[in-house]
Structure formats: structure tokens, C-alpha cells
Design a protein around this motif. Sequence first.
Motif, PDB file in Angstrom:
ATOM      1  N   PRO A   1      42.447  48.479  44.154  1.00 21.57           N
ATOM      2  CA  PRO A   1      41.143  47.794  44.127  1.00 21.57           C
ATOM      3  C   PRO A   1      40.090  48.614  43.395  1.00 21.57           C
ATOM      4  O   PRO A   1      40.164  49.844  43.319  1.00 21.57           O
TER       5      PRO A   1
ATOM      6  N   ARG B   1      38.261  49.254  50.771  1.00 26.33           N
ATOM      7  CA  ARG B   1      37.332  48.145  51.053  1.00 26.33           C
ATOM      8  C   ARG B   1      38.043  46.843  51.422  1.00 26.33           C
ATOM      9  O   ARG B   1      37.498  46.031  52.174  1.00 26.33           O
ATOM     10  N   THR B   2      39.275  46.635  50.934  1.00 27.59           N
ATOM     11  CA  THR B   2      39.968  45.386  51.228  1.00 27.59           C
ATOM     12  C   THR B   2      40.403  45.286  52.680  1.00 27.59           C
ATOM     13  O   THR B   2      40.776  44.201  53.139  1.00 27.59           O
ATOM     14  N   ARG B   3      40.351  46.397  53.420  1.00 30.25           N
ATOM     15  CA  ARG B   3      40.746  46.389  54.826  1.00 30.25           C
ATOM     16  C   ARG B   3      39.632  46.895  55.742  1.00 30.25           C
ATOM     17  O   ARG B   3      39.837  47.045  56.931  1.00 30.25           O
TER      18      ARG B   3
ATOM     19  N   ALA C   1      32.718  47.458  46.193  1.00 35.49           N
ATOM     20  CA  ALA C   1      33.579  46.948  45.124  1.00 35.49           C
ATOM     21  C   ALA C   1      33.129  47.427  43.750  1.00 35.49           C
ATOM     22  O   ALA C   1      33.923  47.474  42.808  1.00 35.49           O
TER      23      ALA C   1
ATOM     24  N   PRO D   1      46.971  47.855  49.631  1.00 28.18           N
ATOM     25  CA  PRO D   1      47.100  47.278  48.284  1.00 28.18           C
ATOM     26  C   PRO D   1      48.145  48.005  47.455  1.00 28.18           C
ATOM     27  O   PRO D   1      48.542  49.133  47.759  1.00 28.18           O
TER      28      PRO D   1
END
Length: 346
Positions: free
Chosen positions: A288, A294-296, A305, A282
Motif C-alpha cells: 500500500p 493503514r489497510t488494517r 495513504a 497486503p
Amino acid sequence: MTEKLLELSGLEKYFPIRGGFLVKRKIGDVHAVDGIDLSVYPGQTLGLVGESGCGKSTTGRLAARLIDPTAGEIRYQGRDITHAGRRELRPIRPEIQMIFQDPYSSLNPRHTVGSIVRGPMDIHGLNPAGGRDKRVRELLEIVGLNPEHFNRFPHEFSGGQRQRIGVARALALEPKLIVADEPVSALDVSIQAQVINLLQRLQRDMGIAFLFIAHDLAVVRHFSQRVAVMYLGKIVEIADRESLYERPRHPYTHALLSAVPEPDDVTGETPRERIRLAGDVPSPINPPSGCRFRTRCWKAQEKCAQEEPPLLQLSGNHTDHLTACHFPEAPTTQGTDIVLDPALQN
């Protein structure tokens, strides 16, 4: 416990983003380093690893006080140097030196090797026994170069030889700490080994501490006693070498280690599974919420999140093995269950 040589506490570095057609105004920040804690001990090496753009080099420049932090604290031998001015830093500068990543751009092409290595001594007024030129020739010999090359220019040397010149320059003031920013990433593999062996010998003979920044985990394992893993401006795991490589707890560390090439297996053991991360890192402009990985991450849940995981010791770990994850991996790569220490959940 040995007294810390260098300590970074809650360190942050934001680079402002300015926009506007007529009047440039601040419209955001790049969160290059966002609240990290690191310690370097005398005579030891702390490896700092992570993907490109995670903030490793910025951390190194902050540690050497080449740039000013946005927030946090930098202590050297117990002394706060976070906002020290040029005059206050002058007696400390010789003790903290830096080896830069690119051996081509870090050396002035108009200066001879002798003047490059002698430069720090000229600036700080250091007068070694026998004179500065004699000391320069000694340093060239220490790093494996011919002292007779004193009057040659950088373009006459190979990449590995240029990096040795950079090492000689860093040694000129007899530092206690060297920040090595990707010192071998621009070199061929065979030359990498020579430079790493040189740094190890210098550490053994001179007792120099290193903050060793790299993205090659195999090189870091060979040279570092302790290793910190960085992702998007945050430290996600830090431990001694054996604990981190044999019992990684953070999913990102597992993914990094799975990407390290291994020789063909001749022991009959099951080869390590290759973890392929989805998506890209990101933007550090708008990281994030909660856990930045967490996005990956294949284990991400709603809690990831909402809450940023603190850097804590987990049960089954050594006391100096810290991990920032709500749902850490098993304490070994074989897949045993993990249990959070109840005392750390409060």
C-alpha cells in the motif's frame, strides 16, 4: 554510547518476479525488505518480531551476508561489508554465525554430530589447543549434550537436541554475533525454555551479541534487551524492552501485544482488550501507499495513504524509542493523550 557491532542502514532486498511463456522477463518485485535501519551492540540482544512474511528471516540472512542486498548499507564493526566479496568476507565469517529455524533440515543427515560441529573449524583452518575433536566434545558439553554422542547421526536425536547441535556448530568459531532465526519456533514449549536459557547463559559467559528473530513476543521479551517490530518489510517501532512492552506507541505493536496469552488475572485489574485486525497482510509485490499498516489500522486517515510516516521519537518516549505512525497510540496502555514533539514535525 557503545560502538555498534552491526549496523544496517536503508537496507532493501527485492526478489524479482519473472513471467512470460517463451522469454522470461521481469514483471515485478517482491519487496521483502524495504528500507530498514537497525543496530546491534556488543554483548546485547536485539529482538526482531512480526507476522510471518514480514521480512524478518530475509533481514537476518542479509545481516549475516548470506544473500546480497538490493540497496542500503551493512557495516560490521564500522567496516562496510555491503558488497564485500568472498575473499573480503572470509576473515569476518567466523565472527558472524547463524542458528537456523528448522533443527531437522539444517543438519546434514549423512554427517555425524562430530563432523557437523567440526565442519566450520575444518573450513576456516582453526586448530584449537588439544585438537578439533577435543574442542567438539567440549562444545557438545557446553550446550548440554553428552560428548560421547560424537559419532551419532542427527536422526538419533530429538528436536531440542538437534537445535543444541546447531548452537554448538554456531559456537565452533567463537563468534561475536549470532543471527538466531526462529531458533525455538519448531520446538515444544518446555524445550523452548531450555534452549532460550542456554542462549542466555552463553551470552552471559561469552559476551555474544544476538539478532534474535521470532514471532513469539513472550520469548522475545524474555531474551532481548531491545526489540524492533517489523511489518511488511518496514520497521514500525523500535525501543528497549520495558518501554516497548509497557508503553507501545504503534497500533500494530498494540495489536501484537494484545494477542499474547496472559494468566488468569488475580489482581483485580481490567484484563487487556484483545485487538482483532481486519483483513490479511497486503502483498509485498504491491504494498500500500503511505503507511503500509493503514489497510488494517482502526486509526487510518487520508494522510496515512498519502504520506509514509517516518520513524521518529515521540514526546513522552525514551530517546531510543522510535515509532513510525501519524496517529500513534497513547504512551501507556491506560489511554492517556499523546502530543507530537513540535521539533519532530518539521
